[in-house]
Design a protein around this motif. Structure first.
Motif, PDB file in Angstrom:
ATOM      1  N   LEU A 104       0.852  -1.191   0.000  1.00 40.99           N
ATOM      2  CA  LEU A 104       0.000   0.000   0.000  1.00 40.99           C
ATOM      3  C   LEU A 104       0.888   1.241   0.000  1.00 40.99           C
ATOM      4  O   LEU A 104       1.735   1.394   0.875  1.00 40.99           O
ATOM      5  N   LEU A 109      -1.021   9.232  -2.402  1.00 43.01           N
ATOM      6  CA  LEU A 109      -2.450   9.555  -2.385  1.00 43.01           C
ATOM      7  C   LEU A 109      -2.735  10.997  -2.812  1.00 43.01           C
ATOM      8  O   LEU A 109      -3.740  11.267  -3.460  1.00 43.01           O
ATOM      9  N   ARG A 112      -6.340  12.597  -3.070  1.00 42.98           N
ATOM     10  CA  ARG A 112      -7.358  11.542  -3.113  1.00 42.98           C
ATOM     11  C   ARG A 112      -7.712  11.124  -1.693  1.00 42.98           C
ATOM     12  O   ARG A 112      -6.915  11.225  -0.770  1.00 42.98           O
ATOM     13  N   LEU A 114      -8.238   8.733   1.329  1.00 44.70           N
ATOM     14  CA  LEU A 114      -7.803   7.442   1.852  1.00 44.70           C
ATOM     15  C   LEU A 114      -9.020   6.579   2.170  1.00 44.70           C
ATOM     16  O   LEU A 114      -9.020   5.375   1.922  1.00 44.70           O
ATOM     17  N   GLU A 116     -11.874   6.423   0.699  1.00 43.75           N
ATOM     18  CA  GLU A 116     -12.404   5.819  -0.528  1.00 43.75           C
ATOM     19  C   GLU A 116     -11.545   4.618  -0.931  1.00 43.75           C
ATOM     20  O   GLU A 116     -12.072   3.586  -1.351  1.00 43.75           O
ATOM     21  N   LEU A 117     -10.235   4.729  -0.777  1.00 46.76           N
ATOM     22  CA  LEU A 117      -9.333   3.613  -1.072  1.00 46.76           C
ATOM     23  C   LEU A 117      -9.626   2.433  -0.144  1.00 46.76           C
ATOM     24  O   LEU A 117      -9.749   1.290  -0.595  1.00 46.76           O
ATOM     25  N   SER A 120     -12.967   0.751  -0.937  1.00 45.80           N
ATOM     26  CA  SER A 120     -13.048   0.079  -2.243  1.00 45.80           C
ATOM     27  C   SER A 120     -12.223  -1.208  -2.282  1.00 45.80           C
ATOM     28  O   SER A 120     -12.406  -2.024  -3.170  1.00 45.80           O
ATOM     29  N   ASP A 121     -11.314  -1.397  -1.326  1.00 43.23           N
ATOM     30  CA  ASP A 121     -10.488  -2.605  -1.262  1.00 43.23           C
ATOM     31  C   ASP A 121     -11.122  -3.567  -0.259  1.00 43.23           C
ATOM     32  O   ASP A 121     -10.999  -3.387   0.949  1.00 43.23           O
TER      33      ASP A 121
END
Length: 181
Positions: A104, A109, A112, A114, A116-117, A120-121
């Motif tokens: 990771l 980032l 963007r 974090l 949302e990341l 989504s994972d």
């Protein structure tokens, strides 16, 4: 901040007094705060990075992540903004020892989200939400105020834990009141 001044992070079941329903709703919402703020701002949402890099983690962060006191970790501090106003101050941390072998790349980032990341994972599992009144000394000067509500949870994927703290700023409450009328 001395260890004795570390806030007492409490789960929903350990709150000493009932929280107002709207406050409880924001603090213990299991969904993505990024998505909720995007909806609250009618799409006028952005992330403003403030500071990030390797540094010693605070005592409460080391404890939550299972690290030794004074462990080095990646720290990312941002404002989550609606209509260009800081609505939430977010501080995310991960132990260096776990992050370096995780694949990771938090350094890239930028602006963007974090959250949302992490949402989504599907490999990440979110731990229990905890809340406290956040110490004013831990906030950036621009938003420093006593008694602000905060929440945190740890997202885990294997050995990696990413502890995300979100501190709700007065501008968010003003916007939420306006949108509820």
């Amino acid at each position: 901040m001395p260890v004795s001044d570390t806030p007492d992070w409490l789960s929903a079941t350990r709150q000493p007094h009932p929280l107002a329903p709207d406050l409880h709703d924001w603090l213990f919402d299991q969904g993505s705060l990024t998505r909720r703020l995007t909806a609250q701002s009618d799409g006028h949402f952005d992330v403003q990075p403030l500071d990030e890099g390797w540094q010693p983690l605070r005592h409460d962060e080391c404890t939550a992540l299972g690290g030794a006191p004074g462990s080095i970790g990646w720290v990312r501090e941002v404002y989550l903004r609606g209509h260009r106003q800081p609505w939430v101050f977010a501080r995310s941390v991960a132990l260096r020892s776990a992050l370096e072998h995780s694949g990771l790349d938090l350094e890239r980032l930028g602006s963007r989200s974090l959250g949302e990341l992490l949402f989504s994972d599907q490999a990440f599992d979110r731990g229990e939400l905890e809340t406290c009144r956040y110490p004013a000394d831990w906030l950036p000067g621009q938003v420093r105020e006593d008694g602000l509500w905060a929440r945190r949870s740890c997202f885990r994927r294997g050995e990696l834990g990413v502890l995300v703290a979100e501190i709700f700023l007065p501008e968010l409450w003003r916007a939420a009141r306006v949108n509820s009328h």
